[in-house]
Design a protein around this motif. Structure first.
Motif, PDB file in Angstrom:
ATOM      1  N   TYR A  58     -60.885 -31.923 -43.196  1.00  0.00           N
ATOM      2  CA  TYR A  58     -61.518 -32.996 -44.311  1.00  0.00           C
ATOM      3  C   TYR A  58     -63.529 -32.092 -44.695  1.00  0.00           C
ATOM      4  O   TYR A  58     -63.861 -33.092 -46.217  1.00  0.00           O
ATOM      5  CB  TYR A  58     -61.996 -33.996 -43.508  1.00  0.00           C
ATOM      6  N   TYR A 114     -49.616 -27.000 -45.303  1.00  0.00           N
ATOM      7  CA  TYR A 114     -48.999 -28.340 -46.423  1.00  0.00           C
ATOM      8  C   TYR A 114     -48.141 -28.103 -46.594  1.00  0.00           C
ATOM      9  O   TYR A 114     -46.611 -28.719 -46.324  1.00  0.00           O
ATOM     10  CB  TYR A 114     -49.566 -28.180 -47.583  1.00  0.00           C
ATOM     11  N   GLN A 115     -47.350 -27.083 -48.032  1.00  0.00           N
ATOM     12  CA  GLN A 115     -46.263 -26.728 -47.201  1.00  0.00           C
ATOM     13  C   GLN A 115     -45.455 -25.370 -45.451  1.00  0.00           C
ATOM     14  O   GLN A 115     -46.151 -25.256 -45.261  1.00  0.00           O
ATOM     15  CB  GLN A 115     -46.155 -25.185 -48.304  1.00  0.00           C
ATOM     16  N   PRO A 116     -44.427 -26.426 -45.386  1.00  0.00           N
ATOM     17  CA  PRO A 116     -44.337 -26.208 -43.799  1.00  0.00           C
ATOM     18  C   PRO A 116     -44.335 -24.777 -43.873  1.00  0.00           C
ATOM     19  O   PRO A 116     -43.523 -23.883 -44.640  1.00  0.00           O
ATOM     20  CB  PRO A 116     -42.879 -26.342 -43.908  1.00  0.00           C
ATOM     21  N   HIS A 147     -48.374 -29.837 -38.412  1.00  0.00           N
ATOM     22  CA  HIS A 147     -47.142 -29.858 -38.639  1.00  0.00           C
ATOM     23  C   HIS A 147     -46.372 -28.933 -38.249  1.00  0.00           C
ATOM     24  O   HIS A 147     -45.012 -29.128 -38.894  1.00  0.00           O
ATOM     25  CB  HIS A 147     -47.144 -31.263 -39.809  1.00  0.00           C
TER      26      HIS A 147
ATOM     27  N   SER B  52     -47.506 -29.939 -55.836  1.00  0.00           N
ATOM     28  CA  SER B  52     -46.916 -29.308 -54.740  1.00  0.00           C
ATOM     29  C   SER B  52     -46.759 -28.088 -55.038  1.00  0.00           C
ATOM     30  O   SER B  52     -47.167 -26.930 -54.729  1.00  0.00           O
ATOM     31  CB  SER B  52     -45.956 -30.224 -54.005  1.00  0.00           C
ATOM     32  N   SER B 113     -52.378 -35.544 -45.765  1.00  0.00           N
ATOM     33  CA  SER B 113     -53.098 -35.961 -44.567  1.00  0.00           C
ATOM     34  C   SER B 113     -53.276 -35.378 -42.935  1.00  0.00           C
ATOM     35  O   SER B 113     -52.269 -34.296 -43.682  1.00  0.00           O
ATOM     36  CB  SER B 113     -52.207 -36.887 -43.640  1.00  0.00           C
ATOM     37  N   ASN B 142     -44.567 -37.838 -50.674  1.00  0.00           N
ATOM     38  CA  ASN B 142     -43.505 -36.768 -50.750  1.00  0.00           C
ATOM     39  C   ASN B 142     -43.904 -36.676 -49.052  1.00  0.00           C
ATOM     40  O   ASN B 142     -44.738 -35.619 -48.820  1.00  0.00           O
ATOM     41  CB  ASN B 142     -44.415 -35.616 -51.410  1.00  0.00           C
ATOM     42  N   GLY B 144     -42.528 -34.653 -46.700  1.00  0.00           N
ATOM     43  CA  GLY B 144     -42.244 -32.923 -46.283  1.00  0.00           C
ATOM     44  C   GLY B 144     -43.248 -32.784 -46.182  1.00  0.00           C
ATOM     45  O   GLY B 144     -43.473 -31.347 -45.238  1.00  0.00           O
ATOM     46  N   THR B 145     -44.508 -32.824 -47.072  1.00  0.00           N
ATOM     47  CA  THR B 145     -45.408 -32.114 -47.450  1.00  0.00           C
ATOM     48  C   THR B 145     -47.196 -32.927 -46.500  1.00  0.00           C
ATOM     49  O   THR B 145     -47.743 -32.361 -45.835  1.00  0.00           O
ATOM     50  CB  THR B 145     -45.734 -31.884 -48.717  1.00  0.00           C
ATOM     51  N   THR B 146     -47.058 -33.765 -47.272  1.00  0.00           N
ATOM     52  CA  THR B 146     -48.061 -34.679 -46.990  1.00  0.00           C
ATOM     53  C   THR B 146     -48.490 -36.203 -44.978  1.00  0.00           C
ATOM     54  O   THR B 146     -49.170 -35.815 -44.719  1.00  0.00           O
ATOM     55  CB  THR B 146     -47.944 -36.221 -47.580  1.00  0.00           C
ATOM     56  N   HIS B 147     -46.916 -36.186 -44.865  1.00  0.00           N
ATOM     57  CA  HIS B 147     -46.693 -36.500 -43.564  1.00  0.00           C
ATOM     58  C   HIS B 147     -47.099 -38.406 -43.921  1.00  0.00           C
ATOM     59  O   HIS B 147     -46.840 -37.846 -41.883  1.00  0.00           O
ATOM     60  CB  HIS B 147     -47.526 -35.605 -42.385  1.00  0.00           C
TER      61      HIS B 147
END
Lengths: 306, 306
Positions: A58, A114-116, A147, B52, B113, B142, B144-147
């Motif tokens: 952060y 952010y992008q996997p 993630h 994104s 996050s 979203n 898949g990116t923000t979880h």
């Protein structure tokens, strides 16, 4: 570049992860210094500033440089490792540079995503960092926040990079036999020169007993003594004592489960102990509500934490 | 603060999400302007920069301010929305300010996050932003990116905030009846004044047919025409044509599945069309490898994309 040289024992024992307390959205340096001084007095083996518990993700580059400086200055002769992870590799490298300037003895790097990310992208990130610095690197596997899910095969590839010194693995509920098997599997994959550190504080004792070399402890950054007792018991081979000490803390581990992880609970403990103010976490992350804080305070008092 | 006033039709039709191309780690402004100009020529209903697909999460505050300016300047009379999400609320508010200065007509906000966020934390984030600006806000779901996983109940709470104008929902495999049910459920929860936009390009046609007001399209930021044809067919009530046009693009949708999402494939298409250079994505995210790029190029040529 030559392989970094460092004392392999650097990445063993208890590494304590302090909060980076905020006050009105700025770093509360006095409170941070107080937390570091507690850890020095308690005799932790190392301090990792700007871990997840230290809200690294952060903070901006300037804030991270400043926290690194203050941590190293305040830690006296305790080794300090600095979390350098960021979404963008460019920013990771800036954080590496500021950690070096501050005098850190190691780096903690998580594949924040952010992008996997693919395995190859994560490997390339670690290679880029390892090639850019002489400081040893701790691989930070924390799927709940990054993630990204590491495979044991990727641990093996990363352990082969000059400069990768330790792997911080996530805790998970498992039987003692399950832990033995998991740690044995990782050890077989990464060899004997890279240490394994357990995180997920509820699983610290079992991880150490099963052969982890280090405990990277979040709550131990605020209340180091109970975690040091567990660590020393495990290091002395007294598994029974380590388990008993950890079992005594079950009400604390239960708070982590109840309140979505250790961060907000640790902040509430630190506030209850007068170490940080309220609203010490970076928005949008918020303090526990008043009722939850009362429950945390009760557990802290009953367990005589702090 | 009074409720923001805006034309509700702003958040209907096709909103195209361009890449933010990089070159040697800096914004490739010429390429970005070229992408915006394509969208203007194609006649998209709006442009969402710094989604994104526009790599917002990887860019610093100055880069984001600059991209906002360039997008609005280049878009002529096409409305521009700007993605303002960031891990820290402080940074979100800085991005809101720069989007306002640039002349954006709307904001896209995702609850990015690192520490998992609670529903109350996410609601408070959106309230903070809505109270800080007169610009209408698109809620960006979203996972898949923000979880972060939104509930329909949270959609409902957010739709009650003055200034929340649209909800961008993720695509998912579902039957037409399943889509009807899902969109009906959301519509019942959020009322008639907040629009629903579908994302997940493979599901754009079904989402529009089931009653979504908008298609927030990633690949449509690079190849707008085929997505506009689908959108116009759906808007005219010709579900069969919309489905046929989407089905023709199945080889494209399959690439997204094969290569882990739309971003790297879209970048490869843009490179194949000469719109951006190689290595246009922010490290640690990397281009597809050469074999994958050849496959993407073949599909693009066969479908006559671009």
């Amino acid at each position: 570049m030559n392989a970094p040289t460092y004392d392999p024992s650097l990445f063993t024992g208890l590494s304590a992860f302090p909060l980076t307390p905020l006050k009105d959205e700025a770093i509360d340096e006095d409170a941070f210094i107080g937390l570091i001084e507690r850890l020095v007095l308690a005799g932790v083996d190392s301090i990792t500033a700007l871990g997840s518990t230290g809200s690294y993700a952060y903070l901006n580059l300037d804030e991270r440089a400043r926290v690194s400086e203050v941590a190293v200055e305040s830690a006296l002769d305790i080794p300090v490792f600095i979390g350098v992870g960021a979404l963008r590799t460019r920013d990771v490298l800036d954080n590496v540079a500021s950690a070096e300037s501050a005098g850190a003895q190691g780096l903690l790097l998580a594949p924040v995503s952010y992008q996997p990310l693919t395995e190859d992208e994560v490997f390339a990130l670690f290679r880029t960092v390892a090639e850019s610095t002489d400081l040893p690197v701790v691989v930070y596997d924390n799927p709940g926040t990054t993630h990204f899910t590491f495979t044991t095969e990727l641990y093996s590839r990363l352990a082969g990079l000059d400069g990768v010194a330790s792997i911080k693995i996530p805790g998970a509920p498992a039987s003692p036999a399950g832990w033995d098997e998991r740690i044995g599997e990782i050890r077989a994959a990464i060899g004997s020169e890279v240490t394994i550190g357990i995180s997920g504080d509820a699983h610290g004792a079992e991880g150490l007993i099963a052969g982890c070399d280090a405990w990277y402890t979040a709550v131990g950054g605020t209340i180091p003594e109970p975690m040091l007792e567990i660590t020393r018991a495990a290091e002395l081979g007294n598994a029974q004592l380590a388990r008993e000490l950890s079992a005594e803390l079950q009400p604390l581990w239960d708070l982590f489960t109840e309140f979505g992880g250790s961060l907000r609970v640790t902040a509430a403990i630190a506030e209850h102990l007068g170490l940080v103010g309220a609203d010490t976490l970076p928005l949008p992350v918020r303090d526990l509500d008043a009722a939850a804080k009362r429950k945390v305070a009760e557990v802290a008092d009953n367990l005589d934490l702090g």
